[in-house]
Motif scaffolding. Structure first.
Motif, short mmCIF file in Angstrom:
data_model
loop_
_atom_site.label_atom_id
_atom_site.label_comp_id
_atom_site.label_asym_id
_atom_site.label_seq_id
_atom_site.Cartn_x
_atom_site.Cartn_y
_atom_site.Cartn_z
N PRO A 110 -9.59 -32.76 69.63
CA PRO A 110 -9.19 -32.68 71.11
C PRO A 110 -8.98 -33.98 71.71
O PRO A 110 -8.42 -34.16 72.82
CB PRO A 110 -10.62 -31.92 71.55
N VAL A 111 -9.88 -34.96 71.20
CA VAL A 111 -9.64 -36.50 71.89
C VAL A 111 -8.33 -36.67 71.89
O VAL A 111 -7.66 -37.21 73.10
CB VAL A 111 -10.68 -37.35 71.49
N ALA A 260 -13.60 -43.78 74.94
CA ALA A 260 -15.02 -43.64 75.13
C ALA A 260 -15.30 -42.38 74.37
O ALA A 260 -16.43 -42.41 73.84
CB ALA A 260 -15.31 -43.68 76.56
N ALA A 261 -14.61 -41.31 74.43
CA ALA A 261 -14.84 -40.16 73.74
C ALA A 261 -15.06 -40.21 72.24
O ALA A 261 -15.88 -39.73 71.38
CB ALA A 261 -14.09 -38.83 74.14
N ILE A 359 -21.50 -35.62 74.39
CA ILE A 359 -21.06 -36.67 75.12
C ILE A 359 -19.51 -37.02 74.86
O ILE A 359 -19.01 -37.31 76.06
CB ILE A 359 -21.92 -37.93 74.03
N ALA A 360 -18.85 -36.71 73.91
CA ALA A 360 -17.56 -36.81 73.95
C ALA A 360 -16.84 -35.95 75.13
O ALA A 360 -15.85 -36.41 75.80
CB ALA A 360 -16.99 -36.39 72.55
N GLY A 361 -17.24 -34.70 75.18
CA GLY A 361 -16.92 -33.86 76.39
C GLY A 361 -17.08 -34.27 77.71
O GLY A 361 -16.32 -34.29 78.44
N ALA A 474 -8.52 -28.92 79.07
CA ALA A 474 -8.66 -28.03 77.76
C ALA A 474 -9.66 -28.85 76.80
O ALA A 474 -10.41 -28.10 76.07
CB ALA A 474 -7.30 -27.48 77.24
N ALA A 475 -9.42 -30.20 76.95
CA ALA A 475 -10.07 -30.79 75.83
C ALA A 475 -11.60 -30.78 76.10
O ALA A 475 -12.54 -30.56 75.08
CB ALA A 475 -9.88 -32.31 75.82
#
Length: 543
Positions: A110-111, A260-261, A359-361, A474-475
């Motif tokens: 997704p990233v 960053a993600a 955290i990534a989201g 969406a990610a």
């Protein structure tokens, strides 16, 4: 095909991103879009995106296959060049390695899809660097050799240096210099620690070192203990443990959103290395070198959680707040690792999955919120109302609830697992106080940020603000869906992390699988090992 997969499947998570990166470099740099990501993508850009996304998707499928292969407890050893350990380079697949490779690929897809919305053309060779980073991450998780752990660290760090500067900007350049200097210093210390281990044991293979450390005495023992503490410093810097965490908040806040993600996985590499070295090598049965780092690790974990959440409360931007929450989550994970029981380690592994995904989201969501607040961007100050308050507000609420550990989300489940696993330990009172206190303060900080950004709004200003696209949102939604999946599948995931933690305590089985060829007959290059160790078949290694 099945036989080929059985033989070479372990090395594919390293070779696939390497081959993809080289192919992308051969295709040449992307072009055809403006610096702001506008316009129509050129044929070359579309080809690069298709190849890059296809490779990461295939890597995710491979990672799922490796988890299935490791789930029954089999240890698979892949000998590069058919040289047996400890003389040759080996990759070792166990439950923990497979889980971390799957986490990396699940975050990367997704990233990368988000980056293809325009970020990938704001600098040179984004896709190639992205895949070099995946190669380094997957290699670090799979290697069975300390020196090659250093090599894969350098691969992922070199890629991260350039990815951090992607999109340019004065602040990114300034933080990039700090990031490079710190990591080069850590790399030098890493090499010194490896030299000390080699001087005291004569090997750098993890299984071989784990056997020989338990028999060390005198000067060699002190050298090995010094190496263990040096490695804790190195891995602590990469994981952002106190007092080596100060670089992370400003660095992650300055990076572009997709970078960053992806970097949410980077701190987990340091924690993974701590587990490998201080559980498998310097664990509870390492003779006089047992638990060399435990007192230091526990103290660092406590302070990391506290200072991380205090930094989040004091943050003036949403990006920096999320970066400080990354630090706080590292402290919680390190706490489970540092208690040195299989139950607490299992809880730490489950919490690792949750914290990385959330955290990534949140890093991706920060940019979407900032894009609709005009010049105020992500600063925690009143600004004009965002154009999509319900959509962004609900996403923010979900991410905040999960990060804070509210039921029934996986943050809550992970913390309950940690609290239950610490029951009966001498440290139980302060573990409970720390985990619950950090969760409460996290909730306060995120609630404050949500109120400022979505409720304390000013009249509309004439300055323009960009809108969020459904494609880009969406990610973050995918990450929120993964969070729900972690909650719904908590029971089987916990069973897997329980088994992974227990497998790490069986050093004899690990050594038998990795060192079986030493002095013995030829066997296939990739050897499955079912975990059933027969002591009389084990060949004692000469010191």
């Amino acid at each position: 095909m099945e036989a080929w997969w059985s033989l070479h499947g372990v090395v594919l998570p390293v070779l696939l991103p390497l081959a993809t990166a080289v192919t992308l470099l051969w295709l040449g740099d992307q072009g055809g879009l403006s610096a702001q990501g506008g316009g129509h993508a050129s044929a070359r850009v579309r080809l690069q995106r298709a190849l890059s996304l296809g490779s990461v998707t295939l890597g995710l499928l491979l990672a799922l296959g490796l988890v299935g292969r490791a789930a029954d407890g089999a240890l698979v050893v892949y000998e590069l060049g058919d040289w047996p350990a400890p003389f040759g380079i080996v990759l070792v697949l166990d439950r923990l390695a497979a889980l971390m490779v799957l986490l990396t690929q699940a975050v990367a897809l997704p990233v990368l899809a988000y980056a293809c919305g325009g970020w990938d053309v704001r600098g040179r060779h984004f896709h190639a660097l992205f895949h070099f980073q995946l190669m380094g991450l997957n290699g670090a998780f799979l290697t069975g050799d300390l020196f090659n752990l250093f090599v894969f660290f350098e691969v992922l760090l070199i890629a991260s240096y350039t990815l951090l500067l992607h999109g340019q900007g004065r602040e990114r350049l300034r933080m990039g210099v700090h990031y490079v200097v710190l990591n080069l210093t850590a790399s030098a210390l890493f090499l010194i620690a490896l030299a000390l281990i080699y001087a005291s044991t004569g090997t750098l293979n993890m299984a071989d070192v784990a056997q020989k450390v338990a028999r060390l005495q005198g000067t060699e023992l002190r050298l090995a203990q010094a190496a263990a503490l040096l490695l804790l410093v190195v891995f602590g810097l990469k994981a952002a443990l106190v007092p080596l965490y100060a670089w992370l908040p400003a660095t992650y806040a300055a990076a572009s959103a997709p970078v960053a993600a992806l970097f949410a996985v980077m701190t987990k590499v340091g924690l993974y290395a701590i587990v490998r070295v201080h559980w498998v090598i310097f664990g509870l049965d390492a003779g006089a070198a047992s638990s060399t780092a435990q007192p230091w690790l526990l103290g660092a974990a406590v302070l990391t959680s506290l200072l991380g959440v205090m930094g989040a409360l004091a943050a003036h931007t949403l990006g920096r707040m999320v970066a400080y929450l990354t630090v706080a989550s590292v402290g919680t994970i390190a706490l489970g690792v540092g208690l040195f029981t299989p139950a607490t380690l299992s809880a730490a592994l489950y919490y690792t999955l949750h914290s990385t995904v959330v955290i990534a989201g949140l890093f991706l969501l920060v940019e979407q919120v900032a894009a609709q607040r005009g010049a105020m961007a992500d600063r925690l100050q009143p600004a004009s109302a965002v154009r999509e308050p319900v959509l962004l507000g609900v996403t923010m609420l979900f991410g905040a609830a999960s990060a804070a550990g509210l039921p029934p989300l996986p943050g809550f489940i992970g913390k309950v697992m940690l609290l239950q696993s610490s029951a009966g330990l001498p440290s139980q009172p302060w573990v409970w106080a720390l985990v619950l206190g950090v969760g409460f303060l996290t909730l306060l900080g995120l609630a404050r940020a949500g109120i400022v950004m979505f409720w304390h709004v000013e009249p509309a200003r004439p300055e323009p603000s960009a809108g969020s696209s459904v494609r880009l949102l969406a990610a973050p939604w995918v990450f929120m869906a993964l969070t729900l999946g972690l909650a719904l599948a908590a029971a089987p995931i916990k069973a897997y992390t329980d088994a992974a933690a227990q497998q790490l305590t069986d050093k004899a089985a690990y050594a038998e699988a990795v060192l079986a060829r030493q002095g013995g007959p030829w066997v296939p290059t990739a050897r499955p090992y079912d975990g059933r160790w027969v002591p009389q078949q084990h060949k004692e290694q000469q010191p």
